[in-house]
Design a protein around this motif. Structure first.
Motif, PDB file in Angstrom:
ATOM      1  N   GLU A   1      24.605 -46.556 -18.225  1.00 45.56           N
ATOM      2  CA  GLU A   1      24.114 -46.142 -16.901  1.00 45.56           C
ATOM      3  C   GLU A   1      25.134 -45.250 -16.189  1.00 45.56           C
ATOM      4  O   GLU A   1      24.775 -44.273 -15.557  1.00 45.56           O
ATOM      5  CB  GLU A   1      23.794 -47.364 -16.038  1.00 45.56           C
ATOM      6  N   ALA A   2      26.402 -45.599 -16.300  1.00 48.45           N
ATOM      7  CA  ALA A   2      27.451 -44.786 -15.672  1.00 48.45           C
ATOM      8  C   ALA A   2      27.522 -43.408 -16.313  1.00 48.45           C
ATOM      9  O   ALA A   2      27.702 -42.395 -15.625  1.00 48.45           O
ATOM     10  CB  ALA A   2      28.800 -45.497 -15.782  1.00 48.45           C
ATOM     11  N   GLU A   3      27.385 -43.368 -17.631  1.00 45.81           N
ATOM     12  CA  GLU A   3      27.391 -42.072 -18.321  1.00 45.81           C
ATOM     13  C   GLU A   3      26.215 -41.220 -17.872  1.00 45.81           C
ATOM     14  O   GLU A   3      26.353 -40.025 -17.618  1.00 45.81           O
ATOM     15  CB  GLU A   3      27.345 -42.289 -19.834  1.00 45.81           C
ATOM     16  N   TYR A   4      25.057 -41.840 -17.751  1.00 42.35           N
ATOM     17  CA  TYR A   4      23.872 -41.118 -17.290  1.00 42.35           C
ATOM     18  C   TYR A   4      24.065 -40.589 -15.868  1.00 42.35           C
ATOM     19  O   TYR A   4      23.727 -39.445 -15.571  1.00 42.35           O
ATOM     20  CB  TYR A   4      22.637 -42.011 -17.354  1.00 42.35           C
ATOM     21  N   GLU A   5      24.613 -41.417 -14.997  1.00 42.91           N
ATOM     22  CA  GLU A   5      24.854 -40.992 -13.609  1.00 42.91           C
ATOM     23  C   GLU A   5      25.770 -39.769 -13.558  1.00 42.91           C
ATOM     24  O   GLU A   5      25.650 -38.942 -12.671  1.00 42.91           O
ATOM     25  CB  GLU A   5      25.450 -42.133 -12.786  1.00 42.91           C
ATOM     26  N   SER A   6      26.684 -39.669 -14.520  1.00 41.61           N
ATOM     27  CA  SER A   6      27.626 -38.544 -14.513  1.00 41.61           C
ATOM     28  C   SER A   6      27.004 -37.248 -15.019  1.00 41.61           C
ATOM     29  O   SER A   6      27.539 -36.172 -14.757  1.00 41.61           O
ATOM     30  CB  SER A   6      28.868 -38.888 -15.330  1.00 41.61           C
ATOM     31  N   VAL A   7      25.876 -37.327 -15.757  1.00 44.71           N
ATOM     32  CA  VAL A   7      25.291 -36.110 -16.318  1.00 44.71           C
ATOM     33  C   VAL A   7      23.915 -35.766 -15.750  1.00 44.71           C
ATOM     34  O   VAL A   7      23.382 -34.713 -16.066  1.00 44.71           O
ATOM     35  CB  VAL A   7      25.183 -36.184 -17.868  1.00 44.71           C
ATOM     36  N   LYS A   8      23.347 -36.655 -14.919  1.00 45.19           N
ATOM     37  CA  LYS A   8      22.002 -36.367 -14.423  1.00 45.19           C
ATOM     38  C   LYS A   8      22.042 -35.224 -13.407  1.00 45.19           C
ATOM     39  O   LYS A   8      23.041 -35.002 -12.730  1.00 45.19           O
ATOM     40  CB  LYS A   8      21.340 -37.604 -13.856  1.00 45.19           C
ATOM     41  N   LYS A   9      20.944 -34.504 -13.348  1.00 42.25           N
ATOM     42  CA  LYS A   9      20.827 -33.350 -12.464  1.00 42.25           C
ATOM     43  C   LYS A   9      20.143 -33.752 -11.171  1.00 42.25           C
ATOM     44  O   LYS A   9      19.250 -34.593 -11.140  1.00 42.25           O
ATOM     45  CB  LYS A   9      20.030 -32.230 -13.150  1.00 42.25           C
ATOM     46  N   ASP A  10      20.573 -33.113 -10.084  1.00 46.37           N
ATOM     47  CA  ASP A  10      20.049 -33.404  -8.756  1.00 46.37           C
ATOM     48  C   ASP A  10      19.012 -32.342  -8.378  1.00 46.37           C
ATOM     49  O   ASP A  10      19.315 -31.145  -8.409  1.00 46.37           O
ATOM     50  CB  ASP A  10      21.204 -33.400  -7.753  1.00 46.37           C
ATOM     51  N   PRO A  11      17.801 -32.749  -8.015  1.00 41.91           N
ATOM     52  CA  PRO A  11      16.787 -31.758  -7.646  1.00 41.91           C
ATOM     53  C   PRO A  11      17.173 -30.923  -6.424  1.00 41.91           C
ATOM     54  O   PRO A  11      16.808 -29.759  -6.333  1.00 41.91           O
ATOM     55  CB  PRO A  11      15.532 -32.584  -7.365  1.00 41.91           C
ATOM     56  N   ARG A  12      17.947 -31.503  -5.520  1.00 43.31           N
ATOM     57  CA  ARG A  12      18.367 -30.735  -4.336  1.00 43.31           C
ATOM     58  C   ARG A  12      19.272 -29.568  -4.738  1.00 43.31           C
ATOM     59  O   ARG A  12      19.150 -28.472  -4.188  1.00 43.31           O
ATOM     60  CB  ARG A  12      19.075 -31.637  -3.333  1.00 43.31           C
ATOM     61  N   VAL A  13      20.142 -29.812  -5.693  1.00 38.96           N
ATOM     62  CA  VAL A  13      21.026 -28.742  -6.178  1.00 38.96           C
ATOM     63  C   VAL A  13      20.196 -27.675  -6.882  1.00 38.96           C
ATOM     64  O   VAL A  13      20.402 -26.473  -6.687  1.00 38.96           O
ATOM     65  CB  VAL A  13      22.115 -29.303  -7.119  1.00 38.96           C
ATOM     66  N   ALA A  14      19.240 -28.102  -7.702  1.00 37.37           N
ATOM     67  CA  ALA A  14      18.393 -27.152  -8.425  1.00 37.37           C
ATOM     68  C   ALA A  14      17.607 -26.276  -7.449  1.00 37.37           C
ATOM     69  O   ALA A  14      17.522 -25.056  -7.627  1.00 37.37           O
ATOM     70  CB  ALA A  14      17.451 -27.889  -9.375  1.00 37.37           C
ATOM     71  N   TYR A  15      17.041 -26.888  -6.410  1.00 38.01           N
ATOM     72  CA  TYR A  15      16.296 -26.103  -5.419  1.00 38.01           C
ATOM     73  C   TYR A  15      17.223 -25.195  -4.604  1.00 38.01           C
ATOM     74  O   TYR A  15      16.852 -24.071  -4.260  1.00 38.01           O
ATOM     75  CB  TYR A  15      15.480 -27.006  -4.495  1.00 38.01           C
ATOM     76  N   ALA A  16      18.420 -25.659  -4.303  1.00 36.09           N
ATOM     77  CA  ALA A  16      19.375 -24.810  -3.582  1.00 36.09           C
ATOM     78  C   ALA A  16      19.751 -23.597  -4.431  1.00 36.09           C
ATOM     79  O   ALA A  16      19.819 -22.472  -3.924  1.00 36.09           O
ATOM     80  CB  ALA A  16      20.622 -25.617  -3.210  1.00 36.09           C
ATOM     81  N   LEU A  17      19.981 -23.833  -5.710  1.00 35.96           N
ATOM     82  CA  LEU A  17      20.287 -22.712  -6.603  1.00 35.96           C
ATOM     83  C   LEU A  17      19.089 -21.772  -6.725  1.00 35.96           C
ATOM     84  O   LEU A  17      19.256 -20.555  -6.778  1.00 35.96           O
ATOM     85  CB  LEU A  17      20.705 -23.218  -7.984  1.00 35.96           C
TER      86      LEU A  17
END
Length: 114
Positions: free
Chosen positions: A27-43
């Motif tokens: 779970e910790a590994e996943y939390e470190s690599v998951k993408k944030d939709p807010r960042v994607a929309y900002a980009l």
């Protein structure tokens, strides 16, 4: 909530210690690599014509195509606003599945669909 119940619905409370540790590490590994939709929309809003949001999500081929066509002359970029959230969920789902599979953890398939 009863004693021994986990406050987090996905916490592995019923597992033995070493298995719980494996799940928590995954779970910790996943939390470190998951993408944030807010960042994607900002980009998308800032560098969408150049495919910045696609680079962020790991879609290198599509990113390069957007870079050289200026987002399909803006059409592809405008349409992407409807697909960015779904793509973030898809990327996160596949990354989580890969991490869990690598650690030998089998997840409830019905939970993954939600």
């Amino acid at each position: 909530m009863k004693p021994g119940d986990s406050p987090h619905p996905h916490a592995p409370a019923a597992l033995p210690g070493w298995e719980r540790f494996t799940v928590l590490k995954a779970e910790a590994e996943y939390e470190s690599v998951k993408k944030d939709p807010r960042v994607a929309y900002a980009l998308w809003a800032v560098v969408g014509l150049l495919g910045g949001h696609r680079f962020y999500l790991g879609d290198t081929g599509r990113s390069i195509a957007m870079l050289f066509t200026l987002g399909g002359l803006g059409v592809w970029t405008l349409l992407d606003v409807f697909f960015v959230g779904r793509r973030v969920r898809s990327v996160n789902r596949s990354r989580r599945a890969a991490i869990m599979a690598r650690r030998g953890i089998v997840e409830d398939v019905t939970r993954l669909r939600s």
